[in-house]
Design a protein around this motif. Structure first.
Motif, PDB file in Angstrom:
ATOM      1  N   ASP A 218       5.280   6.508 -12.771  1.00 52.68           N
ATOM      2  CA  ASP A 218       4.202   5.507 -12.788  1.00 52.68           C
ATOM      3  C   ASP A 218       4.380   4.599 -11.586  1.00 52.68           C
ATOM      4  OD1 ASP A 218       2.130   3.833 -13.442  1.00 52.68           O
ATOM      5  OD2 ASP A 218       3.244   2.732 -14.970  1.00 52.68           O
ATOM      6  N   PRO A 219       4.071   5.098 -10.402  1.00 47.91           N
ATOM      7  CA  PRO A 219       4.451   4.372  -9.192  1.00 47.91           C
ATOM      8  C   PRO A 219       3.766   3.028  -8.993  1.00 47.91           C
ATOM      9  CG  PRO A 219       3.043   6.233  -8.650  1.00 47.91           C
ATOM     10  CD  PRO A 219       3.376   6.357 -10.101  1.00 47.91           C
ATOM     11  N   GLY A 220       2.475   2.914  -9.313  1.00 44.98           N
ATOM     12  CA  GLY A 220       1.772   1.671  -9.009  1.00 44.98           C
ATOM     13  C   GLY A 220       1.383   1.577  -7.549  1.00 44.98           C
ATOM     14  N   PHE A 221       1.857   2.542  -6.745  1.00 44.05           N
ATOM     15  CA  PHE A 221       1.558   2.608  -5.312  1.00 44.05           C
ATOM     16  C   PHE A 221       2.035   3.970  -4.827  1.00 44.05           C
ATOM     17  CE2 PHE A 221       5.038  -0.476  -6.203  1.00 44.05           C
ATOM     18  CZ  PHE A 221       6.088   0.423  -6.181  1.00 44.05           C
ATOM     19  N   PRO A 222       1.485   4.494  -3.735  1.00 49.56           N
ATOM     20  CA  PRO A 222       2.013   5.726  -3.162  1.00 49.56           C
ATOM     21  C   PRO A 222       3.469   5.515  -2.724  1.00 49.56           C
ATOM     22  CG  PRO A 222      -0.135   5.205  -2.240  1.00 49.56           C
ATOM     23  CD  PRO A 222       0.307   3.995  -3.000  1.00 49.56           C
ATOM     24  N   TYR A 223       4.329   6.482  -3.005  1.00 50.66           N
ATOM     25  CA  TYR A 223       5.738   6.299  -2.676  1.00 50.66           C
ATOM     26  C   TYR A 223       6.300   7.539  -1.983  1.00 50.66           C
ATOM     27  CZ  TYR A 223       7.943   9.592  -5.846  1.00 50.66           C
ATOM     28  OH  TYR A 223       8.373  10.754  -6.433  1.00 50.66           O
ATOM     29  N   VAL A 224       7.383   7.300  -1.244  1.00 55.44           N
ATOM     30  CA  VAL A 224       8.145   8.364  -0.583  1.00 55.44           C
ATOM     31  C   VAL A 224       9.613   8.173  -0.956  1.00 55.44           C
ATOM     32  CG1 VAL A 224       8.839   9.391   1.618  1.00 55.44           C
ATOM     33  CG2 VAL A 224       6.550   8.408   1.365  1.00 55.44           C
ATOM     34  N   ALA A 225      10.307   9.254  -1.250  1.00 48.77           N
ATOM     35  CA  ALA A 225      11.757   9.221  -1.455  1.00 48.77           C
ATOM     36  C   ALA A 225      12.399  10.012  -0.319  1.00 48.77           C
ATOM     37  CB  ALA A 225      12.135   9.811  -2.804  1.00 48.77           C
ATOM     38  N   VAL A 226      13.025   9.321   0.627  1.00 50.95           N
ATOM     39  CA  VAL A 226      13.670   9.971   1.773  1.00 50.95           C
ATOM     40  C   VAL A 226      15.084  10.358   1.353  1.00 50.95           C
ATOM     41  CG1 VAL A 226      14.429   9.744   4.160  1.00 50.95           C
ATOM     42  CG2 VAL A 226      12.301   8.647   3.416  1.00 50.95           C
ATOM     43  N   ARG A 227      15.305  11.649   1.176  1.00 53.32           N
ATOM     44  CA  ARG A 227      16.612  12.152   0.769  1.00 53.32           C
ATOM     45  C   ARG A 227      17.457  12.380   2.018  1.00 53.32           C
ATOM     46  NH1 ARG A 227      14.074  16.210  -3.895  1.00 53.32           N
ATOM     47  NH2 ARG A 227      13.605  14.536  -5.391  1.00 53.32           N
ATOM     48  N   VAL A 228      18.371  11.467   2.250  1.00 49.02           N
ATOM     49  CA  VAL A 228      19.104  11.389   3.515  1.00 49.02           C
ATOM     50  C   VAL A 228      20.367  12.243   3.456  1.00 49.02           C
ATOM     51  CG1 VAL A 228      20.179   9.827   5.184  1.00 49.02           C
ATOM     52  CG2 VAL A 228      18.231   9.041   3.810  1.00 49.02           C
ATOM     53  N   ALA A 229      20.580  13.050   4.489  1.00 49.85           N
ATOM     54  CA  ALA A 229      21.821  13.807   4.630  1.00 49.85           C
ATOM     55  C   ALA A 229      22.968  12.839   4.934  1.00 49.85           C
ATOM     56  CB  ALA A 229      21.667  14.825   5.758  1.00 49.85           C
ATOM     57  N   HIS A 230      24.184  13.367   4.991  1.00 53.75           N
ATOM     58  CA  HIS A 230      25.334  12.544   5.349  1.00 53.75           C
ATOM     59  C   HIS A 230      25.148  12.021   6.777  1.00 53.75           C
ATOM     60  CE1 HIS A 230      27.316  13.819   1.700  1.00 53.75           C
ATOM     61  NE2 HIS A 230      27.090  15.079   2.028  1.00 53.75           N
ATOM     62  N   VAL A 231      25.369  10.725   6.955  1.00 59.41           N
ATOM     63  CA  VAL A 231      25.074  10.063   8.230  1.00 59.41           C
ATOM     64  C   VAL A 231      26.357   9.895   9.038  1.00 59.41           C
ATOM     65  CG1 VAL A 231      24.049   8.036   9.331  1.00 59.41           C
ATOM     66  CG2 VAL A 231      23.162   8.837   7.115  1.00 59.41           C
ATOM     67  N   LEU A 232      26.280  10.225  10.320  1.00 56.58           N
ATOM     68  CA  LEU A 232      27.408  10.078  11.237  1.00 56.58           C
ATOM     69  C   LEU A 232      26.965   9.295  12.473  1.00 56.58           C
ATOM     70  CD1 LEU A 232      28.906  13.709  11.266  1.00 56.58           C
ATOM     71  CD2 LEU A 232      29.784  11.729  10.030  1.00 56.58           C
ATOM     72  N   GLY A 233      27.961   8.727  13.171  1.00 50.76           N
ATOM     73  CA  GLY A 233      27.701   8.103  14.460  1.00 50.76           C
ATOM     74  C   GLY A 233      27.675   6.595  14.407  1.00 50.76           C
ATOM     75  N   GLY A 234      27.630   5.997  15.590  1.00 46.22           N
ATOM     76  CA  GLY A 234      27.593   4.553  15.729  1.00 46.22           C
ATOM     77  C   GLY A 234      28.982   3.939  15.717  1.00 46.22           C
TER      78      GLY A 234
ATOM     79  N   ARG B 115       0.820  -1.208   0.000  1.00 51.06           N
ATOM     80  CA  ARG B 115       0.000   0.000   0.000  1.00 51.06           C
ATOM     81  C   ARG B 115       0.861   1.268   0.000  1.00 51.06           C
ATOM     82  NH1 ARG B 115      -3.557  -3.021   3.686  1.00 51.06           N
ATOM     83  NH2 ARG B 115      -2.730  -1.930   5.513  1.00 51.06           N
ATOM     84  N   ARG B 116       2.171   1.101   0.247  1.00 49.50           N
ATOM     85  CA  ARG B 116       3.051   2.268   0.293  1.00 49.50           C
ATOM     86  C   ARG B 116       4.491   1.807   0.115  1.00 49.50           C
ATOM     87  NH1 ARG B 116       4.658   5.733   4.689  1.00 49.50           N
ATOM     88  NH2 ARG B 116       4.760   7.930   4.072  1.00 49.50           N
ATOM     89  N   TYR B 117       5.304   2.661  -0.530  1.00 48.52           N
ATOM     90  CA  TYR B 117       6.689   2.310  -0.829  1.00 48.52           C
ATOM     91  C   TYR B 117       7.587   3.453  -0.385  1.00 48.52           C
ATOM     92  CZ  TYR B 117      10.225  -0.314  -3.504  1.00 48.52           C
ATOM     93  OH  TYR B 117      11.303  -1.095  -3.882  1.00 48.52           O
ATOM     94  N   VAL B 118       8.588   3.138   0.439  1.00 42.30           N
ATOM     95  CA  VAL B 118       9.527   4.136   0.946  1.00 42.30           C
ATOM     96  C   VAL B 118      10.905   3.801   0.404  1.00 42.30           C
ATOM     97  CG1 VAL B 118      10.591   5.165   2.991  1.00 42.30           C
ATOM     98  CG2 VAL B 118       8.173   4.466   3.054  1.00 42.30           C
ATOM     99  N   MET B 119      11.431   4.676  -0.438  1.00 41.60           N
ATOM    100  CA  MET B 119      12.769   4.496  -0.999  1.00 41.60           C
ATOM    101  C   MET B 119      13.755   5.395  -0.257  1.00 41.60           C
ATOM    102  SD  MET B 119      14.142   5.699  -4.736  1.00 41.60           S
ATOM    103  CE  MET B 119      15.887   6.107  -4.898  1.00 41.60           C
ATOM    104  N   THR B 120      14.869   4.822   0.174  1.00 44.74           N
ATOM    105  CA  THR B 120      15.930   5.614   0.773  1.00 44.74           C
ATOM    106  C   THR B 120      16.757   6.248  -0.332  1.00 44.74           C
ATOM    107  OG1 THR B 120      16.035   4.148   2.690  1.00 44.74           O
ATOM    108  CG2 THR B 120      17.904   5.598   2.326  1.00 44.74           C
ATOM    109  N   SER B 121      16.677   7.578  -0.436  1.00 45.40           N
ATOM    110  CA  SER B 121      17.428   8.317  -1.443  1.00 45.40           C
ATOM    111  C   SER B 121      18.554   9.090  -0.757  1.00 45.40           C
ATOM    112  CB  SER B 121      16.485   9.231  -2.238  1.00 45.40           C
ATOM    113  OG  SER B 121      17.133   9.795  -3.346  1.00 45.40           O
ATOM    114  N   THR B 122      19.009  10.170  -1.342  1.00 44.05           N
ATOM    115  CA  THR B 122      20.221  10.820  -0.847  1.00 44.05           C
ATOM    116  C   THR B 122      20.228  12.313  -1.148  1.00 44.05           C
ATOM    117  OG1 THR B 122      22.642  10.912  -1.128  1.00 44.05           O
ATOM    118  CG2 THR B 122      21.369  10.184  -3.014  1.00 44.05           C
ATOM    119  N   VAL B 123      20.963  13.058  -0.348  1.00 50.34           N
ATOM    120  CA  VAL B 123      21.208  14.473  -0.601  1.00 50.34           C
ATOM    121  C   VAL B 123      21.899  14.673  -1.950  1.00 50.34           C
ATOM    122  CG1 VAL B 123      23.424  14.398   0.635  1.00 50.34           C
ATOM    123  CG2 VAL B 123      22.245  16.587   0.360  1.00 50.34           C
ATOM    124  N   GLU B 124      22.563  13.648  -2.441  1.00 55.81           N
ATOM    125  CA  GLU B 124      23.327  13.796  -3.682  1.00 55.81           C
ATOM    126  C   GLU B 124      22.450  13.859  -4.924  1.00 55.81           C
ATOM    127  OE1 GLU B 124      26.977  11.598  -4.069  1.00 55.81           O
ATOM    128  OE2 GLU B 124      27.087  11.299  -1.905  1.00 55.81           O
TER     129      GLU B 124
END
Length: 298
Positions: A150-166, A90-99
């Motif tokens: 043409d998604p075929g489903f509602p989608y989100v593209a999460v544009r992720v900043a540079h990740v630090l930590g861990g 019912r929903r699609y979340v793609m991890t994208s990037t600041v780039e």
């Protein structure tokens, strides 16, 4: 109980997301090529996401409330996912990037790159590792465009900043600075060195978990409040290594240090803030991120 599928996600913030989902009582199915097992409590399906038949066979008749795609790097992968998961989620979340953003005004909002206007070229050599590495932002940009067209489903593209930590940061980028600060070697930066936005590894896991439970669509920037400069990164590392010294040197040509940028990588996080996510401040968590990554013994 929600049915959640995570493609990839066996390391860094992906495994943290899976742990959050299972702790919340969700049924999580993880798809990867079998190189490593997912966190405890998840169902493990082995498939090559680049092989449409392999993916279809592994999924069988399974359907999901949400799919979180952690490893979609090319338009070819997006096209396969769009076909395979149409009617399955019912929903699609793609991890994208600041780039995905090119050199634009800082900070940049989501509307600076409208995936509906991005040209898609699946004929480019996306299977070539070197090509993909040097065209990382373009691959993500075109992958977003496939879902937007043409998604075929509602989608989100999460544009992720540079990740630090861990303590499991596999990139070695902060260690690059630590090595030079310990020895006093010059840290190469461009003549005009722009700040960038960042996000802590735990915060991006929180953000993706939150996104799974929301219903907004389209691109969204994920970045902590406040950009950081290379100098601020060096100061935080030097505080952890008091016998070291940070020496920055501008270079006109040649390779520069990670997290030193000749163009802007600052993102405007106001859309996500308006939607209700409470970002932290990068300067507040930076000392913790450095301590986590470099460890007490460094």
């Amino acid at each position: 109980m929600r049915e959640i599928c995570v493609i990839g996600g066996n390391r860094y913030f992906g495994k943290r997301l899976i742990s959050r989902l299972t702790a919340a009582g969700d049924q999580v199915t993880v798809i990867n090529r079998g190189s490593s097992a997912p966190p405890a409590g998840a169902i493990h399906l082995i498939a090559d996401r680049n092989d449409e038949n392999s993916l279809e066979k592994a999924l069988g008749s399974r359907t999901f409330d949400v799919v979180v795609d952690q490893v979609c790097y090319t338009p070819r992968q997006a096209e396969i996912a769009r076909r395979v998961f149409a009617g399955r989620t019912r929903r699609y979340v793609m991890t994208s990037t600041v780039e995905v953003y090119e050199d634009t005004a800082d900070p940049v909002g989501e509307d600076a790159v409208d995936p509906r206007t991005v040209a898609v070229d699946p004929g480019l050599p996306w299977d070539d590792a070197d090509f993909l590495d040097t065209h990382y932002g373009e691959g993500k940009r075109q992958a977003e465009a496939v879902f937007a067209a043409d998604p075929g489903f509602p989608y989100v593209a999460v544009r992720v900043a540079h990740v630090l930590g861990g303590d499991d940061d596999f990139t070695g980028r902060l260690e690059h600075y630590a090595d030079r600060i310990r020895t006093g070697r010059t840290i190469a930066v461009p003549p005009v060195n722009h700040p960038a936005t960042y996000i802590h590894v735990e915060e991006i896991a929180d953000f993706l978990f939150w996104t799974v439970g929301e219903d907004f669509t389209g691109p969204v920037n994920a970045a902590s409040h406040g950009p950081l400069t290379t100098q601020e990164l060096c100061e935080a590392i030097t505080a952890h290594l008091p016998d070291g010294k940070a020496v920055l040197g501008a270079v006109q040509v040649g390779e520069v240090s990670p997290f030193s940028f000749s163009r802007s990588y600052g993102m405007d996080n106001s859309r996500a803030t308006r939607l209700g996510f409470p970002f932290g401040d990068a300067r507040a968590w930076l000392p913790r991120a450095v301590a986590e990554t470099l460890g007490k013994g460094n």
